[in-house]
Scaffold this motif. Structure first.
Motif, PDB file in Angstrom:
ATOM      1  N   THR A 134       3.144  -9.152  11.231  1.00  0.00           N
ATOM      2  CA  THR A 134       3.738  -9.612  10.013  1.00  0.00           C
ATOM      3  C   THR A 134       3.189  -8.382   9.061  1.00  0.00           C
ATOM      4  OG1 THR A 134       2.387 -11.219   9.383  1.00  0.00           O
ATOM      5  CG2 THR A 134       4.564 -11.778  10.003  1.00  0.00           C
ATOM      6  N   ASP A 135       4.024  -8.055   8.031  1.00  0.00           N
ATOM      7  CA  ASP A 135       3.475  -7.035   7.132  1.00  0.00           C
ATOM      8  C   ASP A 135       2.828  -7.900   5.913  1.00  0.00           C
ATOM      9  OD1 ASP A 135       5.456  -7.422   5.470  1.00  0.00           O
ATOM     10  OD2 ASP A 135       6.537  -5.709   6.060  1.00  0.00           O
ATOM     11  N   ARG A 136       2.130  -7.341   4.836  1.00  0.00           N
ATOM     12  CA  ARG A 136       1.680  -7.976   3.660  1.00  0.00           C
ATOM     13  C   ARG A 136       2.631  -8.758   2.813  1.00  0.00           C
ATOM     14  NH1 ARG A 136      -0.703  -4.588  -0.808  1.00  0.00           N
ATOM     15  NH2 ARG A 136      -2.189  -4.082   0.742  1.00  0.00           N
ATOM     16  N   ASP A 137       4.049  -8.580   3.081  1.00  0.00           N
ATOM     17  CA  ASP A 137       4.913  -9.568   2.398  1.00  0.00           C
ATOM     18  C   ASP A 137       5.593 -10.497   3.295  1.00  0.00           C
ATOM     19  OD1 ASP A 137       4.746  -8.016   0.076  1.00  0.00           O
ATOM     20  OD2 ASP A 137       6.109  -6.330   1.132  1.00  0.00           O
ATOM     21  N   ALA A 138       5.049 -10.737   4.432  1.00  0.00           N
ATOM     22  CA  ALA A 138       5.291 -11.656   5.695  1.00  0.00           C
ATOM     23  C   ALA A 138       6.589 -11.436   6.370  1.00  0.00           C
ATOM     24  CB  ALA A 138       5.260 -13.039   5.011  1.00  0.00           C
ATOM     25  N   GLY A 139       6.986 -10.176   6.295  1.00  0.00           N
ATOM     26  CA  GLY A 139       8.246  -9.741   6.950  1.00  0.00           C
ATOM     27  C   GLY A 139       7.534  -8.966   8.223  1.00  0.00           C
ATOM     28  N   GLY A 140       8.560  -8.977   9.058  1.00  0.00           N
ATOM     29  CA  GLY A 140       8.160  -8.522  10.301  1.00  0.00           C
ATOM     30  C   GLY A 140       7.962  -6.754  10.440  1.00  0.00           C
ATOM     31  N   THR A 141       6.987  -6.371  11.372  1.00  0.00           N
ATOM     32  CA  THR A 141       6.704  -4.960  11.558  1.00  0.00           C
ATOM     33  C   THR A 141       7.471  -4.126  12.475  1.00  0.00           C
ATOM     34  OG1 THR A 141       4.852  -5.400  12.910  1.00  0.00           O
ATOM     35  CG2 THR A 141       4.261  -5.409  10.618  1.00  0.00           C
ATOM     36  N   GLY A 142       8.476  -4.746  13.050  1.00  0.00           N
ATOM     37  CA  GLY A 142       9.301  -3.898  13.817  1.00  0.00           C
ATOM     38  C   GLY A 142       9.396  -4.321  15.299  1.00  0.00           C
TER      39      GLY A 142
END
Length: 175
Positions: A134-142
């Motif tokens: 996850t990224d800093r916004d709790a979204g997936g990184t790919g």
């Protein structure tokens, strides 16, 4: 004449303060220095999953920074237990560390995975584990990394949960 001198002095002082502040931030002559940190992803880490003897019904997920710069392991990994998983494995909110786990090249982060509990529902033996960062916004990184589970498969049910990234295996397996 005295007023003009003061305004020039104030402008000069303000400029010097601005230059000093930019120097502290790593900005020189109008150009920023290169970023020295990144988000941990499947491209800059090596992932492994192993069975542990204690606690029972647990696996240990290890992410080792294989990149050349420091990376951040944000939140918890997003896990897909089995190729046909309908929902990700839940996060153990109580395991949230006080700070983001920071990995220098060669360092590792850990997440504990509770695979099942007697009070869980359904379930089955899964052969693979899909892992997303996850990224800093709790979204997936790919890109997802798919790992083979130990012993040719591991039993998961609705009680399965994963901890937030921890900086050591003992903390990851506390939950």
């Amino acid at each position: 004449m005295r007023i003009a001198t003061r305004s020039v002095s104030r402008a000069t002082a303000s400029s010097l303060v601005a230059v000093a502040a930019l120097a502290l931030l790593g900005v020189q002559a109008g150009t920023a220095t290169a970023a020295t940190t990144a988000t941990c992803t499947t491209a800059n880490t090596k992932l492994t999953v192993t069975e542990v003897s204690r606690p029972v019904n647990h696996l240990l997920l290890k992410a080792t920074n294989t990149g050349t710069q420091t990376c951040y392991a944000y939140y918890a990994p997003v896990l897909r237990a089995g190729a046909d998983a309908q929902a990700p494995v839940a996060w153990v909110e109580d395991s949230k560390p006080q700070a983001v786990v920071t990995l220098k090249p060669g360092q590792s982060a850990y997440a504990g995975i509770g695979t099942y509990s007697p009070d869980g529902e359904g379930g089955g033996t899964e052969k693979t584990l899909g892992v997303f960062f996850t990224d800093r916004d709790a979204g997936g990184t790919g890109k997802e990394s798919t790992l083979n589970l130990p012993n040719g498969g591991t039993y998961f049910n609705s009680a399965a949960a994963v901890t937030y990234w921890q900086d050591n295996a003992a903390d990851a397996l506390t939950w």
